[in-house]
Every structure is written in structure tokens, then in C-alpha cells.
Enzyme design. Structure first.
Site, PDB file in Angstrom:
ATOM      1  CD  GLN A 151      -2.831   1.352   2.297  1.00 51.84           C
ATOM      2  OE1 GLN A 151      -2.427   1.827   3.339  1.00 51.84           O
ATOM      3  NE2 GLN A 151      -4.094   0.938   2.132  1.00 51.84           N
ATOM      4  CB  CYS A 154      -4.469   7.661   5.635  1.00 46.70           C
ATOM      5  SG  CYS A 154      -3.578   8.218   7.111  1.00 46.70           S
TER       6      CYS A 154
END
Length: 358
Positions: A91, A121
Site C-alpha cells: 500500500q 488515511c
């Protein structure tokens, strides 16, 4: 090679026999229960441990594309994939498509099964630069962003998102359409907005609605903290797979326990947790030479595994006061062996790692 004692191995094998492989886009997973990416947690030792305990695949902790492009040693070390690992995605996060594309060329050298772009995020230092959840704000720009990255990614490209920036702009449906048109192969969705962070509850009604109409495979994520919750979700969900995050930190058996049936009557006790802890210690020592790094890795895992056992509070104090690795491992052996006759009992009404980690 058998890793655990006959007793624990037998229990794990019974449940592992229930795993059903699933294909999402161009990636074949050994189970539809996957390990979610968690910052500072999902390194190769932890991913491999969870694979041994039933996860069907995993995603690395989020890694900066800029750190890769600058050849930062710490960042490059995060890219490591153990040869024994299967179905691992790396990621990446960043706000610039060209920078992400450039970093992928290096990432491919480590042999991931897919590249995942972090678009969920909520941390301020990530979103203020335009990365993470900030990428959800403008779907028109997002289209160009993803197409540039896809053009330079010869393996499956995937994304992990949230339901939107805030309650007034839940737009995961639009993001999924853009992802579909851009060649993304599956989408993992955390059922909260960026504004929620990790507070409140995941909006599974919205996730189910999205997955029922999406052209891409959808992975649902959020609040799957116990085997019971995972089983209940699997029974009704239209999603193609589920991602488990914080739940596996206090119960490393959650991937397999979620496949249990009533007649199994299988119980994982304190000594089972100790075996897993010893295995993690072995994997950590194989990967990291630094005593300090080993201590950091083991200390947090010991604390998480101890949750719900008798005397855990006092034990945690001793672990944090312990000066060295051998000392805290000795304490752990004493603690878990003393708890073998006690049931693990976690109060899930209390917040756990609500500042982050999926």
C-alpha cells in the site's frame, strides 16, 4: 513443517479446512477474510503470522511513495515481503500520480501480488499534503490520477477508501465508478468518513448498498472486532470479502474462529496465545537484527494479546517497565501459563486504538 504444538495445530487445521478461496480481480486469495493495512503493524513478520493463522491475504502498512523515490533506507525496508508470504499487496500513499508511478517501479522488485493506493488515511499530516482521504474530495481529478498510475502498473491496481470526506460528502459510489473506469481491480472500503476518524460506528448499510450495485469486487472493513461479528456479517453481506484490522490484535485467531461452527467447541486458551507469541518472537528475530526494534515489536504484541486475561493491567505495567527482551518474554511466559485456567474476557464497549489502524 508443523509450527505449533500438536494440540494447537489440530485446532487450527480443523478451522483452516473451512477456508474457501476467492478471486478479486486478478488476485487469488486463500480466503475472503483478509488482513487490513495497519500503520506500524503490518510488517512482514506480522503479515506472515496472520497468514499462518488463517488470513487469506494481506496489505502492507501504508508506505510513502516519496520515501521510496528518495531511496530512504527505513522506507525501503518496509517494502520487504517474506518469501513464505502469499497474496500480499503493497500500500502506497502520496498526492502526486507521477511520484506514485515512479515509486511503483521500485516496489515491483519486491514481488507484491498487487499495488494498493491509500485513499482512506484520515491523519492530518497525510491529508494536508493531499494524500489519503483528501483524494476523495475531487472525483474529476481522481480519474486522471488513477489512470496515470494504472498506466504504469503492470500488476493489479487496487484502492482503499472511506465512505467520503464527511457526512455532507459521502461519495464512495462516485469513487467506485471512477475506479472502475480507470482499471482498478477491487476496492476496499472502511465504513466511516474521514471526519469520523475511528469514532462512532461503521456504516455497513451503505457498504452493502454500494457492493450490491458495484461492477468491481468490494471489500468491506470496519468494526469487525470479534469472530461473532465477522460470522454475522458473512451471513448477510453482499460484499466480496471482508478486511479485519484491530480485531486480530487482541485475538490472533479471529480469521479462523470466524469460520467455526457451533458443534466445534474449540477454545483458544492462554497457552495457545503464548505459542503464537513465541512464534511471532521467532519471526521478529529472523527479520530484525536490532534489539531495540525487536523489543518494540514484541512489547506491543504482548500487551495486545494479554487483554482480557486475569491481571492484565498489572502485567502490562511490568512489560513496559521491563528493561530487556528476555525479561519481558520471561514475564509473558509466567503470565500466560498462570492464565491457562481463566477465560479471556474483553470489554468491547471500551475504545481500543480509536486514534487509528483501521
Amino acid at each position: 513443517m508443523q509450527i505449533y504444538s500438536d494440540k494447537l495445530h489440530h485446532k487450527l487445521q480443523i478451522l483452516a479446512s473451512r477456508k474457501k478461496a476467492t478471486q478479486l480481480g486478478g488476485v487469488n486469495f486463500s480466503s475472503a477474510l483478509l488482513l487490513a493495512p495497519m500503520a506500524s503493524i503490518c510488517n512482514s513478520p506480522f503479515r506472515l503470522l496472520m497468514q499462518e493463522l488463517g488470513s487469506g491475504g494481506s496489505v502492507s502498512e501504508l508506505i510513502s511513495c516519496h520515501g521510496i523515490n528518495y531511496a530512504n533506507d527505513k522506507t525501503l525496508n518496509m517494502l520487504y515481503i517474506d518469501p513464505r508470504e502469499e497474496n500480499v499487496g503493497i500500500q502506497l500513499f502520496g498526492e502526486d500520480a507521477d511520484a506514485l508511478s515512479a515509486s511503483i517501479e521500485k516496489v515491483l522488485e519486491y514481488g507484491p501480488s498487487f499495488i494498493d493506493i491509500n485513499m482512506g488515511c484520515p491523519v492530518k499530516k497525510v491529508v494536508t499534503k493531499g494524500g489519503g482521504s483528501a483524494l476523495l474530495k475531487d472525483t474529476k481529478k481522481l480519474s486522471t490520477f488513477l489512470k496515470v498510475i494504472k498506466k504504469n502498473t503492470p500488476i493489479p491496481l487496487t484502492i482503499k477508501i472511506r465512505t467520503g470526506w464527511d457526512d455532507e460528502s459521502t461519495n464512495a459510489d462516485e469513487v467506485i465508478k471512477v475506479a472502475t473506469d480507470s482499471g482498478v481491480e477491487f476496492v476496499a472500503i472502511h465504513g466511516r468518513t474521514r471526519a469520523q476518524g475511528y469514532s462512532g460506528v461503521a456504516d455497513w448499510d451503505y457498504l452493502e448498498k454500494l457492493s450490491s450495485v458495484a461492477e468491481l469486487p468490494i471489500i468491506g472493513n470496519g468494526d469487525l472486532h470479534t469472530p461473532g461479528k465477522v460470522r454475522a456479517r458473512m451471513e448477510v453481506s453482499s460484499t466480496d470479502a471482508l478486511m479485519i484490522a484491530r480485531g486480530c490484535l487482541r485475538n490472533p485467531f479471529i480469521f479462523l474462529e470466524s469460520l467455526a461452527e457451533a458443534e466445534d467447541e474449540l477454545h483458544f486458551g492462554a497457552c495457545d496465545y503464548l505459542e503464537v507469541l513465541d512464534r511471532f518472537y521467532q519471526l521478529v528475530c529472523e527479520r530484525f537484527e536490532s534489539e531495540k526494534v525487536r523489543l518494540i515489536q514484541m512489547r506491543k504484541m504482548i500487551v495486545w494479546f494479554s487483554a482480557g486475561f486475569k491481571g492484565a493491567g498489572r502485567f502490562r505495567e511490568g512489560v513496559f517497565k521491563g528493561a530487556g527482551l528476555s525479561e519481558i518474554m520471561d514475564l509473558s511466559h509466567q503470565f500466560f501459563m498462570m492464565n491457562e485456567t481463566f477465560e479471556k474476557n474483553i470489554d468491547y464497549s471500551k475504545s481500543f486504538m480509536s486514534s487509528g489502524h483501521g
